[in-house]
Design a protein around this motif. Sequence first.
Motif, PDB file in Angstrom:
ATOM      1  N   THR A  31     -17.062  -1.903  23.456  1.00 43.68           N
ATOM      2  CA  THR A  31     -17.929  -2.068  22.491  1.00 43.68           C
ATOM      3  C   THR A  31     -18.672  -0.906  22.152  1.00 43.68           C
ATOM      4  OG1 THR A  31     -19.913  -2.428  24.081  1.00 43.68           O
ATOM      5  CG2 THR A  31     -18.536  -4.298  23.873  1.00 43.68           C
ATOM      6  N   VAL A  32     -19.561  -0.961  21.091  1.00 45.87           N
ATOM      7  CA  VAL A  32     -20.316   0.202  20.500  1.00 45.87           C
ATOM      8  C   VAL A  32     -21.052   0.628  21.613  1.00 45.87           C
ATOM      9  CG1 VAL A  32     -22.143  -1.133  19.369  1.00 45.87           C
ATOM     10  CG2 VAL A  32     -21.329   1.161  18.622  1.00 45.87           C
ATOM     11  N   PHE A  33     -21.542  -0.379  22.342  1.00 43.66           N
ATOM     12  CA  PHE A  33     -22.415   0.121  23.468  1.00 43.66           C
ATOM     13  C   PHE A  33     -22.011   0.994  24.748  1.00 43.66           C
ATOM     14  CE2 PHE A  33     -24.401  -3.507  21.524  1.00 43.66           C
ATOM     15  CZ  PHE A  33     -25.473  -3.039  20.937  1.00 43.66           C
ATOM     16  N   THR A  34     -20.734   0.308  25.060  1.00 42.16           N
ATOM     17  CA  THR A  34     -19.850   1.265  26.168  1.00 42.16           C
ATOM     18  C   THR A  34     -19.316   2.432  25.627  1.00 42.16           C
ATOM     19  OG1 THR A  34     -18.024  -0.127  25.715  1.00 42.16           O
ATOM     20  CG2 THR A  34     -19.384  -0.747  27.497  1.00 42.16           C
ATOM     21  N   VAL A  35     -18.790   2.561  24.570  1.00 42.61           N
ATOM     22  CA  VAL A  35     -18.291   3.756  23.947  1.00 42.61           C
ATOM     23  C   VAL A  35     -19.333   4.957  23.617  1.00 42.61           C
ATOM     24  CG1 VAL A  35     -16.980   4.587  22.102  1.00 42.61           C
ATOM     25  CG2 VAL A  35     -16.294   2.485  23.283  1.00 42.61           C
ATOM     26  N   SER A  36     -20.400   4.260  23.098  1.00 44.01           N
ATOM     27  CA  SER A  36     -21.416   4.949  22.698  1.00 44.01           C
ATOM     28  C   SER A  36     -22.111   5.748  23.921  1.00 44.01           C
ATOM     29  CB  SER A  36     -22.533   4.538  21.958  1.00 44.01           C
ATOM     30  OG  SER A  36     -22.096   4.205  20.588  1.00 44.01           O
ATOM     31  N   THR A  37     -22.461   5.042  24.858  1.00 44.40           N
ATOM     32  CA  THR A  37     -22.838   5.435  26.416  1.00 44.40           C
ATOM     33  C   THR A  37     -22.121   6.661  26.914  1.00 44.40           C
ATOM     34  OG1 THR A  37     -23.873   3.178  26.724  1.00 44.40           O
ATOM     35  CG2 THR A  37     -23.358   4.772  28.746  1.00 44.40           C
ATOM     36  N   GLU A  38     -20.864   6.290  26.792  1.00 42.53           N
ATOM     37  CA  GLU A  38     -19.897   7.272  27.090  1.00 42.53           C
ATOM     38  C   GLU A  38     -19.903   8.600  26.493  1.00 42.53           C
ATOM     39  OE1 GLU A  38     -17.125   9.229  29.842  1.00 42.53           O
ATOM     40  OE2 GLU A  38     -17.990   7.101  30.266  1.00 42.53           O
ATOM     41  N   GLU A  39     -20.179   8.488  25.068  1.00 45.52           N
ATOM     42  CA  GLU A  39     -20.173   9.638  24.205  1.00 45.52           C
ATOM     43  C   GLU A  39     -21.580  10.399  24.498  1.00 45.52           C
ATOM     44  OE1 GLU A  39     -20.031   7.697  20.467  1.00 45.52           O
ATOM     45  OE2 GLU A  39     -17.899   7.956  20.237  1.00 45.52           O
ATOM     46  N   LEU A  40     -22.583   9.727  24.903  1.00 50.64           N
ATOM     47  CA  LEU A  40     -23.989  10.321  25.218  1.00 50.64           C
ATOM     48  C   LEU A  40     -23.928  11.305  26.128  1.00 50.64           C
ATOM     49  CD1 LEU A  40     -26.418   7.526  24.453  1.00 50.64           C
ATOM     50  CD2 LEU A  40     -26.318   9.441  23.232  1.00 50.64           C
ATOM     51  N   LYS A  41     -22.676  11.056  27.161  1.00 55.97           N
ATOM     52  CA  LYS A  41     -22.601  12.169  28.329  1.00 55.97           C
ATOM     53  C   LYS A  41     -22.368  13.309  27.861  1.00 55.97           C
ATOM     54  CE  LYS A  41     -21.083   8.717  31.600  1.00 55.97           C
ATOM     55  NZ  LYS A  41     -19.853   7.959  32.343  1.00 55.97           N
ATOM     56  N   HIS A  42     -21.694  13.589  26.229  1.00 61.18           N
ATOM     57  CA  HIS A  42     -21.212  14.679  25.828  1.00 61.18           C
ATOM     58  C   HIS A  42     -22.435  15.208  24.792  1.00 61.18           C
ATOM     59  CE1 HIS A  42     -18.143  14.146  28.418  1.00 61.18           C
ATOM     60  NE2 HIS A  42     -17.728  12.969  27.667  1.00 61.18           N
ATOM     61  N   VAL A  43     -23.608  14.877  24.696  1.00 62.24           N
ATOM     62  CA  VAL A  43     -24.539  15.136  23.723  1.00 62.24           C
ATOM     63  C   VAL A  43     -25.148  16.153  23.691  1.00 62.24           C
ATOM     64  CG1 VAL A  43     -26.653  13.774  24.084  1.00 62.24           C
ATOM     65  CG2 VAL A  43     -25.747  13.581  21.898  1.00 62.24           C
ATOM     66  N   ARG A  44     -25.192  16.596  24.912  1.00 62.64           N
ATOM     67  CA  ARG A  44     -26.385  17.971  25.184  1.00 62.64           C
ATOM     68  C   ARG A  44     -25.164  18.996  25.614  1.00 62.64           C
ATOM     69  NH1 ARG A  44     -31.820  16.700  25.901  1.00 62.64           N
ATOM     70  NH2 ARG A  44     -31.951  14.552  26.334  1.00 62.64           N
ATOM     71  N   SER A  45     -25.521  20.265  25.055  1.00 58.60           N
ATOM     72  CA  SER A  45     -24.961  21.558  25.683  1.00 58.60           C
ATOM     73  C   SER A  45     -25.318  21.679  26.961  1.00 58.60           C
ATOM     74  CB  SER A  45     -25.282  22.728  24.676  1.00 58.60           C
ATOM     75  OG  SER A  45     -26.747  23.039  24.954  1.00 58.60           O
ATOM     76  N   GLU A  46     -24.682  22.887  27.570  1.00 55.81           N
ATOM     77  CA  GLU A  46     -24.898  23.045  29.059  1.00 55.81           C
ATOM     78  C   GLU A  46     -26.692  23.643  29.171  1.00 55.81           C
ATOM     79  OE1 GLU A  46     -22.322  26.501  30.416  1.00 55.81           O
ATOM     80  OE2 GLU A  46     -20.632  24.934  30.230  1.00 55.81           O
ATOM     81  N   SER A  47     -27.255  24.127  28.086  1.00 57.05           N
ATOM     82  CA  SER A  47     -28.519  24.604  28.155  1.00 57.05           C
ATOM     83  C   SER A  47     -29.538  23.465  27.928  1.00 57.05           C
ATOM     84  CB  SER A  47     -28.855  25.707  27.161  1.00 57.05           C
ATOM     85  OG  SER A  47     -28.375  25.351  25.882  1.00 57.05           O
ATOM     86  N   GLY A  48     -28.830  22.235  27.474  1.00 50.58           N
ATOM     87  CA  GLY A  48     -29.828  20.945  27.416  1.00 50.58           C
ATOM     88  C   GLY A  48     -30.003  20.827  25.931  1.00 50.58           C
ATOM     89  N   GLU A  49     -29.649  21.840  24.841  1.00 49.00           N
ATOM     90  CA  GLU A  49     -29.720  21.304  23.387  1.00 49.00           C
ATOM     91  C   GLU A  49     -28.883  20.379  23.132  1.00 49.00           C
ATOM     92  OE1 GLU A  49     -31.659  23.018  21.167  1.00 49.00           O
ATOM     93  OE2 GLU A  49     -31.859  24.806  22.227  1.00 49.00           O
ATOM     94  N   ILE A  50     -29.401  19.411  21.953  1.00 48.91           N
ATOM     95  CA  ILE A  50     -28.614  18.142  21.409  1.00 48.91           C
ATOM     96  C   ILE A  50     -27.876  18.742  20.529  1.00 48.91           C
ATOM     97  CG2 ILE A  50     -29.064  16.167  20.350  1.00 48.91           C
ATOM     98  CD1 ILE A  50     -31.934  15.888  21.608  1.00 48.91           C
ATOM     99  N   LEU A  51     -26.518  18.470  20.842  1.00 49.21           N
ATOM    100  CA  LEU A  51     -25.421  18.799  19.894  1.00 49.21           C
ATOM    101  C   LEU A  51     -25.352  17.676  18.529  1.00 49.21           C
ATOM    102  CD1 LEU A  51     -22.765  19.517  22.490  1.00 49.21           C
ATOM    103  CD2 LEU A  51     -24.320  21.211  21.477  1.00 49.21           C
ATOM    104  N   THR A  52     -25.192  18.455  17.678  1.00 51.07           N
ATOM    105  CA  THR A  52     -25.265  18.024  16.178  1.00 51.07           C
ATOM    106  C   THR A  52     -24.048  16.716  15.994  1.00 51.07           C
ATOM    107  OG1 THR A  52     -26.155  19.797  15.177  1.00 51.07           O
ATOM    108  CG2 THR A  52     -25.055  18.027  13.622  1.00 51.07           C
ATOM    109  N   GLU A  53     -22.917  17.153  16.308  1.00 54.87           N
ATOM    110  CA  GLU A  53     -21.519  16.284  15.945  1.00 54.87           C
ATOM    111  C   GLU A  53     -21.401  15.058  16.754  1.00 54.87           C
ATOM    112  OE1 GLU A  53     -17.044  16.666  14.903  1.00 54.87           O
ATOM    113  OE2 GLU A  53     -17.754  17.997  16.448  1.00 54.87           O
ATOM    114  N   PRO A  54     -21.772  15.159  18.263  1.00 54.91           N
ATOM    115  CA  PRO A  54     -21.860  14.026  19.040  1.00 54.91           C
ATOM    116  C   PRO A  54     -23.067  12.903  18.642  1.00 54.91           C
ATOM    117  CG  PRO A  54     -21.501  16.010  20.348  1.00 54.91           C
ATOM    118  CD  PRO A  54     -21.853  16.431  19.003  1.00 54.91           C
ATOM    119  N   PHE A  55     -24.055  13.582  18.534  1.00 56.15           N
ATOM    120  CA  PHE A  55     -25.433  12.764  18.104  1.00 56.15           C
ATOM    121  C   PHE A  55     -25.142  12.117  16.941  1.00 56.15           C
ATOM    122  CE2 PHE A  55     -29.301  12.228  15.690  1.00 56.15           C
ATOM    123  CZ  PHE A  55     -29.924  11.276  16.473  1.00 56.15           C
TER     124      PHE A  55
END
Length: 217
Positions: free
Chosen positions: A15-39
């Motif tokens: 579902t969009v929820f399960t897939v998006s939850t997985e995508e959110l694991k990659h939404v931040r950089s190592e320094s904690g910044e929110i990455l544009t493309e994944p968001f």
Amino acid sequence: MRWCANAGCDHVGGTVFTVSTEELKHVRSESGEILTEPFLHVCKGLLCLLDDFGPSLAFVKTDVGGNIEKLESKYSSNPKEFGCLSCMVNLEVKSKTAKNPSSCTVALLWLTRSMDFLVQLFRNLVAHPEWSTSHVCRDSYKKTLRKWHGWVATSAFLFGIKLVPERRKVMEVVGGAGDLNDNMKTFCNSFAPVLVDIHKHLVISDVSSSTFVLLFA
């Protein structure tokens, strides 16, 4: 289960929820910044869900879609420079264009506000199984977007939600395999902190203020 044909909506196998939850694991950089493309990819997935509410939420869908396109266009112009959302905002703050109604900063502000609405909507669906879909939408709107809308925009929205499909139909369409309520709850708990951090940065940048109110639909 039906999915949008638009880019960003190809959630085959979940579902969009399960897939998006997985995508959110990659939404931040190592320094904690929110990455544009994944968001933006997560936001595009939620945009597809608005189709399941029929024309009733077309107002929100148009606004979300337009803001995503503006931010994607800016990102595509220089992926390295605009790889994180704060980079866009900081550049416009420095050039004193952040408060321009057509800026990417204002687009991000409205996109984040719309995501707040959707997160609240999903949380209401989980927490209040006895509520009708229109009640869910009305309460979510009151707690999020309402304070940023003038009377014309508010009237248009409240009229639109009278046309939302019944709850059972919506849940069937957005469902899929697994526990839908649990999937929605997990997604909201993962996405909400991201939205909070965006708002915090906009406040620091002196952008997230009551001056940005939508007066007309």
